[in-house]
Design a protein around this motif. Structure first.
Motif, PDB file in Angstrom:
ATOM      1  N   LEU A  87       0.823  -1.208   0.000  1.00 41.91           N
ATOM      2  CA  LEU A  87       0.000   0.000   0.000  1.00 41.91           C
ATOM      3  C   LEU A  87       0.859   1.262   0.000  1.00 41.91           C
ATOM      4  O   LEU A  87       0.467   2.286  -0.579  1.00 41.91           O
ATOM      5  CB  LEU A  87      -0.925   0.001   1.219  1.00 41.91           C
ATOM      6  N   ILE A 101      -0.461   3.564  -2.997  1.00 40.10           N
ATOM      7  CA  ILE A 101      -1.240   4.772  -2.692  1.00 40.10           C
ATOM      8  C   ILE A 101      -0.776   5.977  -3.515  1.00 40.10           C
ATOM      9  O   ILE A 101      -1.612   6.649  -4.145  1.00 40.10           O
ATOM     10  CB  ILE A 101      -1.197   5.066  -1.174  1.00 40.10           C
ATOM     11  N   SER A 103      -3.180   7.433  -6.499  1.00 40.12           N
ATOM     12  CA  SER A 103      -3.593   8.828  -6.291  1.00 40.12           C
ATOM     13  C   SER A 103      -3.193   9.704  -7.465  1.00 40.12           C
ATOM     14  O   SER A 103      -3.966  10.565  -7.908  1.00 40.12           O
ATOM     15  CB  SER A 103      -2.980   9.366  -4.996  1.00 40.12           C
ATOM     16  N   TRP A 160      -4.698  10.863   1.695  1.00 36.75           N
ATOM     17  CA  TRP A 160      -4.038   9.621   1.309  1.00 36.75           C
ATOM     18  C   TRP A 160      -2.549   9.631   1.618  1.00 36.75           C
ATOM     19  O   TRP A 160      -1.967   8.598   1.949  1.00 36.75           O
ATOM     20  CB  TRP A 160      -4.283   9.335  -0.169  1.00 36.75           C
ATOM     21  N   CYS A 164      -0.495   7.041   3.958  1.00 34.46           N
ATOM     22  CA  CYS A 164       0.762   6.412   3.524  1.00 34.46           C
ATOM     23  C   CYS A 164       1.868   6.658   4.541  1.00 34.46           C
ATOM     24  O   CYS A 164       2.669   5.760   4.841  1.00 34.46           O
ATOM     25  CB  CYS A 164       1.142   6.952   2.152  1.00 34.46           C
ATOM     26  N   THR A 190       7.565  10.149   2.951  1.00 34.17           N
ATOM     27  CA  THR A 190       6.109  10.222   3.126  1.00 34.17           C
ATOM     28  C   THR A 190       5.706  11.269   4.159  1.00 34.17           C
ATOM     29  O   THR A 190       4.726  12.001   3.955  1.00 34.17           O
ATOM     30  CB  THR A 190       5.569   8.843   3.542  1.00 34.17           C
ATOM     31  N   SER A 210       3.675  14.625   3.103  1.00 36.06           N
ATOM     32  CA  SER A 210       2.340  14.932   3.619  1.00 36.06           C
ATOM     33  C   SER A 210       2.277  16.335   4.215  1.00 36.06           C
ATOM     34  O   SER A 210       1.295  17.065   4.005  1.00 36.06           O
ATOM     35  CB  SER A 210       1.934  13.886   4.660  1.00 36.06           C
TER      36      SER A 210
END
Length: 674
Positions: free
Chosen positions: A4, A8, A12, A35, A39, A90, A94
């Motif tokens: 995942l 992801i 996306s 998302w 992640c 990640t 984000s």
């Protein structure tokens, strides 16, 4: 869960490409942030599982290439090194996405911008999680492509166009070297899979190449080729010129790509191939030298910059030099520890710079700022934390890793006689500490503390950003304060088995115990002393003895020195001269003389033009007079008799020389008749 983390970002990106116009700006912003936070949560779970339970995940999905000895599958390796980088990618992604939703709110192309950012996250995860070199190269090229698109996001600006092309061209040099390294690895090991090549590296220590009648050690050659590839991505000395110009992109791009993630790809490449480097001492020395020279180059160049983003970019280049230096002295765990720490406070500094630029209406020149401490108190507090972490203030994140690298270099100088030639790295790194402190506090003084040089219109509109601008800064500031202490024992603690078999170090280079226990306190305080000295010098030049410093600049030799550092050691000018020189050679020599000259005259076009004229000339000899035929026969007999006579007195093989001479004579006669 691990699958995942990869899927992801990919899914996306595809969803935004095909359905972004239907979701709209607000919908895409929510979709991409939610998302990516999911992640990021999975990546932290993976770090907990791999770090504390040693559960390394290695799996293959589908076959990709199968040709004789070359078998490549789409496979992924989640070990300690890769999961740490993925956590950085990640988490910072984000936060940058959340920041971008407010920073780029009024940009009409924000959907395209967020699509590029998500695509970058996907390619970066593919790069660090791949289990073979071919798949790594796919992620490597994908990251370079998205970097070009993001630097050139505002494509109507000429500077952005030029910066993107420059970044792409400089990275082509490293990509070509990386390809040569992959070819060399496959030639020696007959495989590109990590699990195969790393397991048999010690048995290939004596493998040599014959290059221009000289023997080259295969592992040393591979180490050098891979390091050149790493130099382009991580902006090391010689291939560093693209990094400062890449600041033409939006500030979130600088925070994500060019400080915290993409530039770490080169360091990751060195870390991943530590089994090669440990058996390549010449390669290690080259890495040490370039890491040390990058520290001092970037630090001295950053002092004389006036663009707020370029100063932070040069600090990135300098800190990357520390990481490469740690790899050169075979302390890979310390290198990745500093990589982990650096990512948080450097992303914080860039996002703080973006907040200042956003408040001042896209103003980036330090000389047009000042007195923002009262107008932007929150941004000032966050930038102060990031600055202290950068300079290595005690008990902040940068202190635990950067100072430890300097201590390791110092203990190496005294412990191993065969490595005494690396002692220059200690002096370079110490001087870089002084310069880092100088330009870091210069940025703070010029931006927040000095008298304002902005116009009244800009000052009236200065304001703190929204919650989405502030929240990432606060989270990154907490990371910059505590993560160095929290992860020290896990990453570089004595007895920690966190890295397992992910990093390989020979026992004779394991000297962090000596650096921690045997160095006296006065030597450990050298970096802190230099940091205080840098602060004291910028404080004096900024507040106390300004006129004296200005008068010093008037001396001619000082103007030369200042100009030298202001022009970044004249690298751009030298490269421009070399490029223009090579282009002139290509046009005036290769094109005009060889291609359109020699090859056309003596090639098909020359024959096409000369044969009819020769035929017409020979036709004129056919006049029907007997005396003309007699003359041609006698001339031919005399000519070939002379050639045979000379052949007797010369070497037998030299007759070929006369044939060549005769051919050239006929050619020049042909040229004369054209």
């Amino acid at each position: 869960m691990y699958l995942l983390i990869i899927l992801i970002p990919l899914i996306s990106t595809c969803v935004i490409i095909f359905f972004g116009r239907f979701l709209g700006k607000f919908g895409v912003s929510i979709f991409i942030c939610v998302w990516m936070f999911i992640c990021s949560f999975f990546s932290w779970l993976g770090l907990f599982e791999i770090g504390f339970f040693g559960s390394i995940n290695y799996f293959k999905s589908v076959n990709w290439i199968s040709s004789y000895m070359l078998n490549v599958c789409w496979g992924f390796l989640f070990d300690s090194v890769s999961i740490v980088i993925i956590v950085i990618v990640t988490t910072i992604s984000s936060l940058v996405y959340l920041y971008s939703t407010s920073y780029m709110k009024y940009d009409p192309h924000i959907i395209r911008f967020l699509t590029y950012l998500m695509a970058f996250s996907f390619f970066m995860i593919v790069l660090v999680s791949s289990n073979n070199l071919v798949q790594l190269f796919v992620g490597w090229e994908g990251v370079g492509l998205v970097s070009y698109l993001l630097i050139n996001f505002w494509f109507t600006r000429l500077n952005a166009n030029q910066a993107a092309i420059k970044a792409l061209l400089v990275n082509r040099i490293g990509d070509f070297s990386l390809l040569l390294g992959i070819f060399t690895i496959f030639y020696i090991f007959q495989s590109v899979d990590y699990s195969i090549i790393f397991s048999i590296v010690p048995y290939m220590d004596s493998q040599n190449f014959l290059f221009f009648q000289k023997k080259l050690n295969g592992l040393n050659l591979i180490a050098i080729l891979l390091f050149i590839g790493a130099c382009s991505k991580s902006a090391q000395f010689g291939l560093h010129t693209w990094l400062k110009d890449a600041m033409e992109g939006p500030t979130p791009v600088s925070a994500l790509l060019h400080s915290s993630t993409m530039v770490l790809a080169g360091v990751y490449l060195i870390l991943r191939f530590s089994p090669f480097l440990e058996f390549a001492p010449k390669g290690l020395f080259i890495i040490t030298f370039f890491g040390a020279i990058t520290c001092i180059y970037a630090a001295t160049s950053g002092i004389f910059q006036n663009d707020i983003k370029k100063i932070i970019a040069y600090s990135t280049c300098s800190q990357l030099g520390y990481m490469v230096l740690a790899c050169g002295i075979s302390n890979y765990n310390v290198a990745i520890y500093h990589l982990f720490n650096h990512s948080w406070f450097k992303a914080l500094l860039f996002l703080c710079a973006g907040s200042v630029i956003h408040a001042l209406g896209n103003e980036q020149d330090l000389r047009k700022m000042g007195s923002l401490i009262q107008l932007l108190p929150f941004t000032y507090s966050m930038m102060l934390i990031g600055t202290f972490a950068l300079i290595g203030f005690p008990f902040l994140t940068g202190f635990y890793s950067k100072d430890f690298i300097i201590e390791l270099v110092l203990i190496l100088k005294y412990s191993l006689a065969e490595n005494y030639d690396k002692s220059f790295a200690y002096w370079f790194s110490c001087f870089a500490v002084f310069c880092t402190s100088f330009y870091s506090f210069k940025l703070l003084f010029f931006t927040f503390i000095n008298k304002s040089n902005s116009s009244r219109i800009k000052i009236k509109n200065v304001h703190e950003g929204s919650f989405f601008l502030k929240a990432p800064l606060f989270i990154l500031s907490v990371c910059s304060i505590f993560f160095g202490f929290l992860f020290k024992d896990l990453f570089i603690g004595i007895g920690s088995n966190f890295w397992g078999l992910s990093l390989f170090m020979l026992p004779n280079y394991l000297n962090w115990i000596e650096a921690e226990e045997n160095l006296i306190l006065s030597l450990k305080l050298v970096p802190l002393t230099l940091t205080i000295l840098g602060f004291f010098l910028i404080f004096c030049t900024n507040f106390l003895v300004v006129n004296f410093i200005i008068s010093i600049k008037l001396f001619k030799i000082n103007r030369w020195v200042i100009t030298f550092f202001t022009k970044q050691w004249y690298f751009d000018q030298i490269y421009n001269f070399l490029v223009i020189f090579l282009l002139n050679i290509g046009y005036k020599v290769t094109f005009k003389i060889i291609d359109r000259g020699f090859l056309e005259i003596f090639g098909p076009e020359g024959l096409l033009r000369s044969i009819p004229k020769w035929a017409y000339t020979f036709c004129n000899f056919q006049l029907g007079y007997f005396i003309h035929y007699i003359f041609i026969i006698i001339f031919s007999i005399v000519l070939f008799s002379l050639i045979n006579f000379l052949k007797i007195f010369l070497f037998t093989h030299s007759f070929l020389i006369w044939k060549i001479i005769l051919l050239f004579l006929l050619s020049f006669i042909s040229l004369y008749t054209l």
